[in-house]
Design a protein around this motif. Structure first.
Motif, PDB file in Angstrom:
ATOM      1  N   THR A 329       0.784  -1.083  -0.234  1.00 40.13           N
ATOM      2  CA  THR A 329       0.127   0.004  -0.049  1.00 40.13           C
ATOM      3  C   THR A 329       0.788   1.184   0.061  1.00 40.13           C
ATOM      4  O   THR A 329       0.676   2.175  -0.751  1.00 40.13           O
ATOM      5  CB  THR A 329      -0.775   0.131   1.187  1.00 40.13           C
ATOM      6  OG1 THR A 329      -1.846  -1.228   0.996  1.00 40.13           O
ATOM      7  CG2 THR A 329      -1.923   1.166   1.008  1.00 40.13           C
ATOM      8  N   ALA A 361      -3.966  -0.589  -8.695  1.00 36.32           N
ATOM      9  CA  ALA A 361      -4.391  -0.003  -7.707  1.00 36.32           C
ATOM     10  C   ALA A 361      -4.396   1.651  -7.944  1.00 36.32           C
ATOM     11  O   ALA A 361      -5.385   2.353  -7.508  1.00 36.32           O
ATOM     12  CB  ALA A 361      -3.593  -0.063  -6.551  1.00 36.32           C
ATOM     13  N   ASN A 459       0.821   7.252   5.747  1.00 38.43           N
ATOM     14  CA  ASN A 459      -0.281   6.352   4.877  1.00 38.43           C
ATOM     15  C   ASN A 459      -1.541   7.024   5.119  1.00 38.43           C
ATOM     16  O   ASN A 459      -1.982   7.373   6.233  1.00 38.43           O
ATOM     17  CB  ASN A 459      -0.178   5.065   5.661  1.00 38.43           C
ATOM     18  CG  ASN A 459      -0.691   4.203   4.731  1.00 38.43           C
ATOM     19  OD1 ASN A 459      -0.758   4.281   3.427  1.00 38.43           O
ATOM     20  ND2 ASN A 459      -1.329   2.930   5.077  1.00 38.43           N
ATOM     21  N   PRO A 460      -2.253   7.131   4.021  1.00 38.33           N
ATOM     22  CA  PRO A 460      -2.064   6.922   2.765  1.00 38.33           C
ATOM     23  C   PRO A 460      -1.362   8.059   2.030  1.00 38.33           C
ATOM     24  O   PRO A 460      -1.466   9.120   2.250  1.00 38.33           O
ATOM     25  CB  PRO A 460      -3.331   6.753   2.155  1.00 38.33           C
ATOM     26  CG  PRO A 460      -4.235   7.718   2.871  1.00 38.33           C
ATOM     27  CD  PRO A 460      -3.667   7.719   4.137  1.00 38.33           C
TER      28      PRO A 460
END
Length: 601
Positions: A329, A361, A459-460
């Motif tokens: 991620t 993604a 994150n993100p």
């Protein structure tokens, strides 16, 4: 078999007494008057009474000017408040709250005098923010009817109220006060009698740690504040918040907390005392950690510590193509950030499926944005055209910077940096996104430690603005400047710090979270009340237990252990309850159970 009902009829409150009509006392009086109660305000002198009237007129007048109440409503509210300079005016009050000077002796004397004035069934409350409520209560012959009721400033606006129970407080009294505060639209939380209660105990430990970080010149005041604003979503940075609170007030609260608990983390940082002695009290004096336009002004002006606009970082290295190692991620987010900013990005994964997964993604993220009208198909095509995926590290030979975002494991990262050192051309910057591992350990396995740096994204990555740029003792200044400039080019806020556990954000955040766990562990307050106190009393986006369950208790424990090993500070030792939850597999939302159970939601 039948049993007699044990239900108790709730107490009826009609008249509220408020002693002390400064900013806080006047605010408390307004809260009750707004909700239909008759209020009796008591001050020492007629001059003080007049100032109290002015506070109330100004506060309600501001609400009228903003359209939040009519002039008729204002007149009605002010008409419910009576004034006196003698405590005997409180003889018929059902509930009396004091908001006088923060002096234990003054408050104890006041509660002694109230003994002979108020009815035996009247409830008495102190609005102290740090003094021992038990000592104040026992000055009265009926200590069971005395509680702490800590409103937050400004009282008419802030919904949080901490109800402080002493060991002698009667349960019925606590229940009645909780009900009364609910009637006036407040969210009461109940806690034990310990200096700082919930919000201040957790807040001021964090603020004090930030002062120590600044005092040790680990990071600038601007970078410390920016780190917590952009990394945690806090409304203010810790040093700016201290200036707002007042450094003298902060010093007194920390001193009181330290004297009661003897927790070294609450011992005021030496620079705080020096600044208070020098009259640098924050906004109210015009100068504290920052310099202000004038006393009581919120406008910050440049001083001798303000970074010059002439010193904006520049790209000392030519960056055309960015390499990213990893396909998780975080890695995918970093790839997206650079590609959206116009850079060609070469990313490396362990399998073709993982490589294709990154592209998919990013395409999905674009599709969502296109559906909301925030992006176009042309932009999507353009960004995807800048991406190249590979399974071979050797392909990184042509990039100017490599950002690794692989597993948080020192052995795995070390092997990667050994490979990157052999593959990458001279002058290529090697950056790690580690959040807790020592970057110098990665630098020293290469022949180019001067080119190794930390680039800690949050994150993100496409959404979070902060990047911690972490220099080791070997990092070249030109490399650090280039990375800061690169962050600015991709729309991020870069803060600079040295290579030690936690960097800025985690070093300030996780001891605060650990303190919250210790508070829960000691049965001082419930998880719900602690979360409510920090969200409503300190305007934080999430309470500590909500945040722990989102981050993952295993991740939190690992970071806390790193901090403890690095600093050897006893107060940083992970709370046993956190250890036990991780051992039991209660890791938070990802396992459906952490500090709360999510399985039934």
């Amino acid at each position: 078999m039948t049993t007699a009902s044990t239900e108790r009829t709730a107490r009826t409150f009609e008249t509220i007494g408020v002693i002390g009509l400064g900013t806080m006392g006047a605010g408390i009086a307004e809260v009750f008057a707004r909700n239909g109660f008759t209020v009796v305000g008591v001050e020492l002198t007629e001059e003080a009474v007049e100032r109290g009237r002015e506070h109330l007129a100004h506060s309600t007048g501001r609400a009228v000017s903003r359209g939040k109440m009519s002039e008729e409503q204002q007149a009605e509210i002010l008409g419910r408040i009576g004034f006196a300079t003698d405590l005997s005016a409180l003889a018929d009050a059902d509930f009396v709250v004091e908001a006088v000077v923060e002096s234990l002796e003054v408050k104890k004397d006041l509660f002694r005098r109230l003994d002979d004035i108020v009815r035996p069934d009247a409830i008495l409350a102190t609005n102290t923010s740090s003094l021992p409520v038990t000592e104040i209560a026992t000055a009265n012959t009926r200590p069971g009817r005395v509680v702490g009721v800590h409103f937050f400033n400004p009282a008419p606006v802030q919904n949080l109220v901490e109800i402080v129970r002493t060991v002698v407080a009667e349960p019925a009294v606590l229940a009645d006060v909780e009900g009364l505060l609910g009637r006036v639209g407040k969210n009461p939380v109940v806690c034990g009698d310990k200096a700082g209660f919930i919000a201040n105990t957790l807040l001021f430990g964090y603020l004090n740690h930030a002062v120590s970080m600044y005092e040790g010149r680990y990071a600038t005041r601007e970078d410390i504040d920016a780190a917590m604003r952009f990394g945690c979503g806090y409304p203010m940075g810790p040093l700016a918040l201290l200036d707002l609170i007042g450094l003298d007030t902060a010093y007194e609260i920390l001193e009181t907390m330290y004297r009661q608990g003897r927790d070294r983390l609450h011992a005021p940082a030496p620079i705080l005392k020096q600044m208070v002695t020098a009259g640098l009290l924050g906004r109210k004096s015009g100068r504290g950690f920052y310099t202000y336009e004038r006393a009581d002004s919120p406008v910050v002006v440049a001083d001798d510590r303000t970074p010059s606009t002439d010193d904006l970082p520049e790209l000392r290295h030519d960056i055309r193509t960015v390499g990213v190692v990893g396909t998780g991620t975080m890695a995918a987010g970093i790839v997206e950030v650079f590609a959206k900013s116009g850079y060609d990005v070469l990313y490396v994964g362990r399998s073709q499926d993982k490589v294709e997964g990154v592209r998919a993604a990013i395409a999905r993220n674009f599709d969502k944005q296109i559906q909301r009208g925030r992006a176009t198909e042309e932009q999507k095509t353009e960004v995807l055209g800048r991406l190249s995926g590979t399974m071979s590290l050797d392909d990184l030979a042509r990039v100017e910077i490599v950002v690794e975002a692989i597993a948080e494991d020192l052995a795995i990262k070390t092997t990667l940096f050994e490979n990157l050192d052999e593959i990458c051309k001279p002058g290529t910057i090697l950056a790690t996104t580690t959040s807790s591992l020592p970057i110098i350990s990665l630098a020293t396995v290469t022949s180019r430690p001067q080119d190794v740096i930390g680039m800690h994204f949050f994150n993100p990555a496409p959404i979070m603005k902060l990047v911690e740029v972490v220099s080791t003792v070997a990092t070249d200044d030109a490399v650090a400047e280039t990375v800061r400039a690169l962050c600015a080019k991709v729309g991020k806020v870069a803060v600079s710090c040295g290579d030690r556990a936690g960097f800025i954000v985690n070093a300030l955040l996780f001891p605060y979270l650990n303190d919250a766990v210790k508070m829960l562990e000691a049965h001082y307050a419930t998880a719900d009340d602690i979360d409510t106190a920090m969200k409503q009393g300190c305007a934080l986006p999430m309470g500590p237990f909500e945040l722990l369950d989102v981050v993952g208790n295993d991740v939190s424990l690992a970071i806390q252990r790193e901090l403890y090993l690095e600093f050897r500070e006893p107060g940083f030792a992970p709370a046993p309850l956190l250890e036990h939850l991780v051992t039991a597999g209660y890791l938070g939302r990802k396992t459906q159970r952490g500090f709360r159970d999510y399985s039934a939601r």
